[in-house]
Design a protein around this motif. Sequence first.
Motif, PDB file in Angstrom:
ATOM      1  N   ARG A  81       0.828  -1.206   0.000  1.00  0.00           N
ATOM      2  CA  ARG A  81       0.000   0.000   0.000  1.00  0.00           C
ATOM      3  C   ARG A  81       0.864   1.257   0.000  1.00  0.00           C
ATOM      4  NH1 ARG A  81      -5.286   0.384   3.714  1.00  0.00           N
ATOM      5  NH2 ARG A  81      -5.680  -1.376   2.325  1.00  0.00           N
ATOM      6  N   LEU A  82       1.961   1.240   0.742  1.00  0.00           N
ATOM      7  CA  LEU A  82       2.858   2.406   0.753  1.00  0.00           C
ATOM      8  C   LEU A  82       3.464   2.649  -0.624  1.00  0.00           C
ATOM      9  CD1 LEU A  82       4.775   2.096   4.154  1.00  0.00           C
ATOM     10  CD2 LEU A  82       3.264   3.958   3.438  1.00  0.00           C
ATOM     11  N   SER A  83       3.857   1.580  -1.312  1.00  0.00           N
ATOM     12  CA  SER A  83       4.448   1.754  -2.639  1.00  0.00           C
ATOM     13  C   SER A  83       3.418   2.308  -3.618  1.00  0.00           C
ATOM     14  CB  SER A  83       5.030   0.431  -3.155  1.00  0.00           C
ATOM     15  OG  SER A  83       4.027  -0.488  -3.507  1.00  0.00           O
ATOM     16  N   ASP A  84       2.140   1.944  -3.425  1.00  0.00           N
ATOM     17  CA  ASP A  84       1.082   2.543  -4.239  1.00  0.00           C
ATOM     18  C   ASP A  84       0.896   4.010  -3.885  1.00  0.00           C
ATOM     19  OD1 ASP A  84       0.511   0.220  -5.599  1.00  0.00           O
ATOM     20  OD2 ASP A  84      -1.173  -0.350  -4.329  1.00  0.00           O
ATOM     21  N   PHE A 129       9.293  -5.708   1.994  1.00  0.00           N
ATOM     22  CA  PHE A 129       9.453  -4.533   1.133  1.00  0.00           C
ATOM     23  C   PHE A 129       9.677  -4.946  -0.319  1.00  0.00           C
ATOM     24  CE2 PHE A 129      10.057  -2.353   5.098  1.00  0.00           C
ATOM     25  CZ  PHE A 129       9.725  -1.030   4.849  1.00  0.00           C
ATOM     26  N   ILE A 130      10.299  -6.095  -0.522  1.00  0.00           N
ATOM     27  CA  ILE A 130      10.707  -6.510  -1.866  1.00  0.00           C
ATOM     28  C   ILE A 130       9.551  -7.109  -2.662  1.00  0.00           C
ATOM     29  CG2 ILE A 130      12.242  -8.024  -3.178  1.00  0.00           C
ATOM     30  CD1 ILE A 130      14.182  -7.906  -0.799  1.00  0.00           C
ATOM     31  N   ILE A 131       8.822  -8.055  -2.062  1.00  0.00           N
ATOM     32  CA  ILE A 131       7.878  -8.867  -2.831  1.00  0.00           C
ATOM     33  C   ILE A 131       6.725  -8.060  -3.433  1.00  0.00           C
ATOM     34  CG2 ILE A 131       6.213 -10.757  -2.674  1.00  0.00           C
ATOM     35  CD1 ILE A 131       8.105 -12.152  -0.750  1.00  0.00           C
ATOM     36  N   PRO A 132       5.940  -7.285  -2.651  1.00  0.00           N
ATOM     37  CA  PRO A 132       4.828  -6.560  -3.271  1.00  0.00           C
ATOM     38  C   PRO A 132       5.293  -5.558  -4.328  1.00  0.00           C
ATOM     39  CG  PRO A 132       4.606  -6.589  -0.885  1.00  0.00           C
ATOM     40  CD  PRO A 132       5.991  -7.056  -1.191  1.00  0.00           C
ATOM     41  N   ALA A 133       6.386  -4.848  -4.050  1.00  0.00           N
ATOM     42  CA  ALA A 133       6.876  -3.870  -5.012  1.00  0.00           C
ATOM     43  C   ALA A 133       7.359  -4.548  -6.291  1.00  0.00           C
ATOM     44  CB  ALA A 133       8.001  -3.048  -4.392  1.00  0.00           C
ATOM     45  N   SER A 134       8.005  -5.712  -6.163  1.00  0.00           N
ATOM     46  CA  SER A 134       8.502  -6.431  -7.345  1.00  0.00           C
ATOM     47  C   SER A 134       7.351  -6.934  -8.204  1.00  0.00           C
ATOM     48  CB  SER A 134       9.381  -7.609  -6.913  1.00  0.00           C
ATOM     49  OG  SER A 134      10.527  -7.173  -6.233  1.00  0.00           O
ATOM     50  N   ILE A 135       6.375  -7.587  -7.562  1.00  0.00           N
ATOM     51  CA  ILE A 135       5.221  -8.098  -8.306  1.00  0.00           C
ATOM     52  C   ILE A 135       4.454  -6.953  -8.957  1.00  0.00           C
ATOM     53  CG2 ILE A 135       2.974  -9.196  -8.035  1.00  0.00           C
ATOM     54  CD1 ILE A 135       5.117 -11.219  -8.071  1.00  0.00           C
ATOM     55  N   ALA A 136       4.294  -5.844  -8.233  1.00  0.00           N
ATOM     56  CA  ALA A 136       3.596  -4.680  -8.792  1.00  0.00           C
ATOM     57  C   ALA A 136       4.338  -4.123  -9.997  1.00  0.00           C
ATOM     58  CB  ALA A 136       3.444  -3.602  -7.716  1.00  0.00           C
ATOM     59  N   GLY A 222      -1.682   7.113  -5.134  1.00  0.00           N
ATOM     60  CA  GLY A 222      -2.731   7.561  -4.232  1.00  0.00           C
ATOM     61  C   GLY A 222      -4.130   7.217  -4.673  1.00  0.00           C
ATOM     62  N   ALA A 223      -4.282   6.192  -5.534  1.00  0.00           N
ATOM     63  CA  ALA A 223      -5.609   5.747  -5.946  1.00  0.00           C
ATOM     64  C   ALA A 223      -6.293   5.021  -4.791  1.00  0.00           C
ATOM     65  CB  ALA A 223      -5.483   4.844  -7.168  1.00  0.00           C
ATOM     66  N   SER A 361      -1.450  -1.757  -7.974  1.00  0.00           N
ATOM     67  CA  SER A 361      -0.857  -3.089  -8.095  1.00  0.00           C
ATOM     68  C   SER A 361      -0.240  -3.584  -6.793  1.00  0.00           C
ATOM     69  CB  SER A 361       0.221  -3.086  -9.196  1.00  0.00           C
ATOM     70  OG  SER A 361      -0.346  -2.811 -10.453  1.00  0.00           O
ATOM     71  N   GLY A 362       0.452  -2.696  -6.070  1.00  0.00           N
ATOM     72  CA  GLY A 362       1.095  -3.111  -4.831  1.00  0.00           C
ATOM     73  C   GLY A 362       0.095  -3.598  -3.813  1.00  0.00           C
ATOM     74  N   SER A 363      -1.014  -2.870  -3.664  1.00  0.00           N
ATOM     75  CA  SER A 363      -2.031  -3.243  -2.679  1.00  0.00           C
ATOM     76  C   SER A 363      -2.761  -4.516  -3.092  1.00  0.00           C
ATOM     77  CB  SER A 363      -3.051  -2.108  -2.514  1.00  0.00           C
ATOM     78  OG  SER A 363      -2.433  -0.927  -2.086  1.00  0.00           O
ATOM     79  N   LYS A 364      -3.200  -4.574  -4.348  1.00  0.00           N
ATOM     80  CA  LYS A 364      -4.037  -5.685  -4.779  1.00  0.00           C
ATOM     81  C   LYS A 364      -3.254  -6.993  -4.858  1.00  0.00           C
ATOM     82  CE  LYS A 364      -7.454  -2.795  -5.443  1.00  0.00           C
ATOM     83  NZ  LYS A 364      -8.512  -2.651  -4.431  1.00  0.00           N
ATOM     84  N   LEU A 365      -2.070  -6.961  -5.474  1.00  0.00           N
ATOM     85  CA  LEU A 365      -1.318  -8.204  -5.656  1.00  0.00           C
ATOM     86  C   LEU A 365      -0.688  -8.686  -4.354  1.00  0.00           C
ATOM     87  CD1 LEU A 365      -1.759  -7.286  -8.618  1.00  0.00           C
ATOM     88  CD2 LEU A 365       0.422  -8.379  -9.142  1.00  0.00           C
ATOM     89  N   SER A 366      -0.511  -7.787  -3.392  1.00  0.00           N
ATOM     90  CA  SER A 366       0.041  -8.221  -2.105  1.00  0.00           C
ATOM     91  C   SER A 366      -0.923  -9.154  -1.381  1.00  0.00           C
ATOM     92  CB  SER A 366       0.350  -7.014  -1.212  1.00  0.00           C
ATOM     93  OG  SER A 366      -0.829  -6.354  -0.799  1.00  0.00           O
ATOM     94  N   VAL A 367      -2.213  -9.102  -1.727  1.00  0.00           N
ATOM     95  CA  VAL A 367      -3.182 -10.029  -1.136  1.00  0.00           C
ATOM     96  C   VAL A 367      -2.781 -11.466  -1.467  1.00  0.00           C
ATOM     97  CG1 VAL A 367      -5.592 -10.803  -1.174  1.00  0.00           C
ATOM     98  CG2 VAL A 367      -5.063  -8.355  -1.222  1.00  0.00           C
TER      99      VAL A 367
END
Length: 429
Positions: A81-84, A129-136, A222-223, A361-367
């Motif tokens: 969420r922070l990266s988003d 910190f790595i995984i959600p940002a990478s996938i996004a 910030g969406a 992408s960061g928020s949704k794919l981190s699920v």
Amino acid sequence: MQTFVRRLLDQFAVDRRVLALAFARMADGIGNSFLIIVIPLYVASGTVGGRTFGLEESMLIGIILSLFGFLNSSFQPATGRLSDRFGRRKPFILIGLAGLAVTNVAYVFAETYLSLVVIRGLQGVSVAFIIPASIALVNELATTQDRGGNMGVYNTFRLVGFGAGPIVAGAVVNLGPYALPVGPTIGGFDAAFAIAAITAVTSYLLVTVLITDPEATRANAGADLSIPIRDRSGSNLLDPIFTLGVASLFMATAIALFATIQPQVNARLEQGSTWFGLQFAAFILAQIILQTPIGRACDRYGRRPFILGGMLLLAPATLVQGFITTSELMFVARLLQGVAGAMVFAPSLALAGDLAGEGESGSKLSVLTMAFGFGIAIGPLSSGALIGYGFAAPFVFGSTLAVLGAALVSTQVEETLETTRPIPVVGDD
């Protein structure tokens, strides 16, 4: 070098930055999976001491290893969420890789069990910190037409690194100490921790030099970053991304049941540790071979058929392990589990990526990545608790989860590709 990179890009048909990120994750995967083998040996060596808080050594090892997974998974939604929110992926990846490098070096100075717990916990937060940002980032560099293939390539290289680390970790420890041309002699454990740190630094350099954030990510920062459970469209009961997260949790739990019951498996099949290692590796081998082709196939034939088919295959592939009596059949069953996992993972990420809006992408794919991480941590705990009710009990539990996951996907997830081709049947013209 440019010719080599160009050939790789042609072979895998992905954005240059996706391939660079895949190589970076392969490097840090080698170092991180190194520690799965090295930490138990380090604890058992007597190098560390201090208060055990009344726990047995085996329980301490379990806490140290599992803490990584629980903290990693717990923090992923926040970092995603922070990266988003900031519209940046690269800084988050670099923060995580820097944390890994520093903590890998810190193991050399660890002298107590508590210090190992703290270090491993910090590593879990670093990887979050790595995984959600990478996938996004992979998701944003891809399009609907090639998102599955990009996810497949990324996961393939990541798994190559994860699978290669344990193979050589034990040898690095056992062959020590090492006499350097200049300076003091390095022990086997120090050498292993140094290699893990070097792989993290290598990843850091690759990301620094070769990765850039897409402009669209910054523009859409910030969406809406909420993670709904109910389907807002009203067509289904559950949100499709949340549903895929639950299915990923069930899948990961089922495939991780095998990890902690090695003594019982070996006794039942009358086999040694070599056979168990091959059976454990069979899942990863299937993933490495199939992630990319299945990812590309789901770009042509749709995401949902592969996800549903994978969950349906996972159920019998897990169940039979509770009743198999030969080492060869157990290897085949684990291989089939790997096929099922490959059918689910990349297409699930691609489908979730299709549904994620710009800057989400960061928020949704981190699920999905969070759910998978929790499943990998829950699986061993479940098998350890259930094995007392009979050898088949953990596998019956895992197959039941797979059936539930298939039912959820079947009823709550719809296809996202507007045009798909029917999956060809063997023998068709």
